[in-house]
Enzyme design. Structure first.
Site, PDB file in Angstrom:
ATOM      1  N   CYS A  98      -2.125  -3.282  12.062  1.00 41.02           N
ATOM      2  CA  CYS A  98      -1.399  -2.305  11.242  1.00 41.02           C
ATOM      3  C   CYS A  98      -0.730  -2.933  10.030  1.00 41.02           C
ATOM      4  CB  CYS A  98      -0.375  -1.563  12.093  1.00 41.02           C
ATOM      5  SG  CYS A  98      -1.140  -0.595  13.406  1.00 41.02           S
ATOM      6  N   HIS A 100       4.743   1.587   7.182  1.00 37.42           N
ATOM      7  CA  HIS A 100       3.626   1.866   8.078  1.00 37.42           C
ATOM      8  C   HIS A 100       4.007   3.067   8.946  1.00 37.42           C
ATOM      9  CE1 HIS A 100       0.613   1.622  11.108  1.00 37.42           C
ATOM     10  NE2 HIS A 100       1.411   1.133  12.024  1.00 37.42           N
ATOM     11  N   ASN A 154      -0.837   7.459  13.684  1.00 30.68           N
ATOM     12  CA  ASN A 154      -0.879   6.069  13.238  1.00 30.68           C
ATOM     13  C   ASN A 154      -2.336   5.670  12.987  1.00 30.68           C
ATOM     14  OD1 ASN A 154      -0.977   3.281  13.082  1.00 30.68           O
ATOM     15  ND2 ASN A 154       0.427   2.922  14.784  1.00 30.68           N
TER      16      ASN A 154
END
Ligand code: COA
Length: 349
Positions: A129, A272, A302
């Site tokens: 990520c 993020h 996500n």
């Protein structure tokens, strides 16, 4: 081999002048199929109220039969090039940040071929990520050193192929997407990457992993080899949550401090997109008002390396982010890895 025999695609002429970086264009692409929390509740024992209250996520996009990571990356990249008004053959480098390539040997060269970026070197970069931020900082070094002029950075992930869709503790979080950013060397000393910090801590890697699983197979005589694949994503949600709410404010504070930047001078907080509660906790720490905190995870969940450029693209295209705006960004995730960057949006020339 003489110079004449070298493949010209692999050659990049050094510019020999160090330079700042300009953020010129962005693009994104998501799969067509959206899966709501209620739909997911038909597969695992979960419900909309639980997922929304714990994560802020309402739906996620999942790559279908006729779609692929390569296709999403290609569309996102084309849109970024179009915004910048660049032809693909003007690119010197393509960095594809992904942990879920179509080909473990690397998917970036296929992207290069699809775009017709015949003068670009292309490689994958894996940092889960944090991948997009790590990729952007990596790309910027080629520009700052004077080695390259124009670079495409793509963050793309198809985590749906590695999620355990029967594990309600993790499957509700993730989705698929691609986002892209094109950057170029400035000629007047302007630098849209005002500062950055990157961190890794492999000793805590087991709290979020996509581990290889192998078995010993006989090869010849007493020699053996290992054969296998990967297990689905394994996550200790509470530990990852604690990691994020501790490290993200800390690294952002260090970056603001080291660059002499006050939180009030930031136009946007672009983190993020993992969990709305993490976004809220970080914003609260720096007293950044809700309306300056960019969030679209309600619609996408996500999407790993894609979240930051996906959100950036949405906010640029709907006019929230304007040329000259300053953006404090942070990526974090498996590795463990995390980083922060202080960015400025220049937009097309
Ligand atoms: N639906 C319904 N109940 C669920 C559930 C779901 N999808 N997932 C877990 N639960 C249950 C658990 O089984 C547990 O029940 P129990 O108390 O009867 O055992 C209860 O909810 C609480 O579980 P817990 O794991 O403590 O929840 P939480 O408040 O920590 O929230 C996360 C779980 C995953 C949402 C949260 O830990 C989180 O967001 N972590 C960060 C994850 C992340 O961002 N990962 C990617 C980083 S890049």
């Amino acid at each position: 081999m003489t110079d004449a025999n070298l493949d010209p695609i692999a050659l990049v002429e050094p510019l020999h002048n160090t330079s700042g970086v300009l953020l010129r264009g962005c693009g994104s692409a998501t799969p067509t199929r959206s899966i709501s929390n209620d739909e997911l509740g038909k597969r695992v024992d979960t419900n909309d109220a639980w997922i929304r209250s714990r994560t802020g996520i309402a739906a996620r996009r999942v790559v279908g039969a006729d779609e692929s990571l390569g296709e999403l990356s290609g569309l996102a990249a084309e849109r970024a090039l179009e915004m910048a008004g660049w032809k693909a053959d003007s690119l010197d480098l393509i960095v594809l940040a992904t942990s879920t390539p179509d080909d473990l040997f690397g998917s970036a060269p296929r992207l290069q071929a699809r775009l017709g970026a015949v003068n670009a070197v292309a490689f994958d970069l894996t940092a889960a990520c944090s991948g997009f931020l790590f990729g952007l900082v990596t790309a910027a070094q080629y520009i700052r050193s004077g080695a390259m002029r124009r670079i495409l950075v793509v963050g793309a992930d198809q985590l749906s192929r590695w999620v355990d869709w029967d594990d309600r503790r993790s499957c509700v979080l993730f989705g698929d997407a691609a986002g892209a950013l094109v950057i170029e060397a400035s000629t007047d000393g302007t630098d849209d990457l005002e500062g950055f910090l990157l961190r890794s801590d492999g000793s805590r890697g087991a709290v979020l992993q996509l581990p290889q699983v192998t078995e010993r197979c006989e090869l010849i005589g007493d020699a053996s080899h290992q054969q296998g694949g990967f297990e689905p994503i394994q996550m200790n949600g509470q530990e990852v949550y604690k990691f994020a709410v501790r490290e993200v404010p800390a690294i952002l504070a260090s970056l603001l401090n080291s660059t002499g930047t006050s939180p009030e001078s930031i136009d946007w907080l672009l983190l993020h997109q993992a969990n709305q509660r993490i976004l809220d906790a970080v914003a609260e720490r720096f007293k950044i008002p809700n309306e300056q905190v960019l969030s679209n995870l309600a619609f996408y969940g996500n999407t790993s390396a894609a979240t930051i450029p996906l959100m950036l693209d949405e906010a640029v295209r709907d006019g929230r982010i304007q040329p000259g705006h300053r953006i404090a960004s942070s990526g974090f995730g498996a590795g463990l890895s995390w980083g922060a960057a202080l960015l400025r949006w220049s937009g097309p020339a």
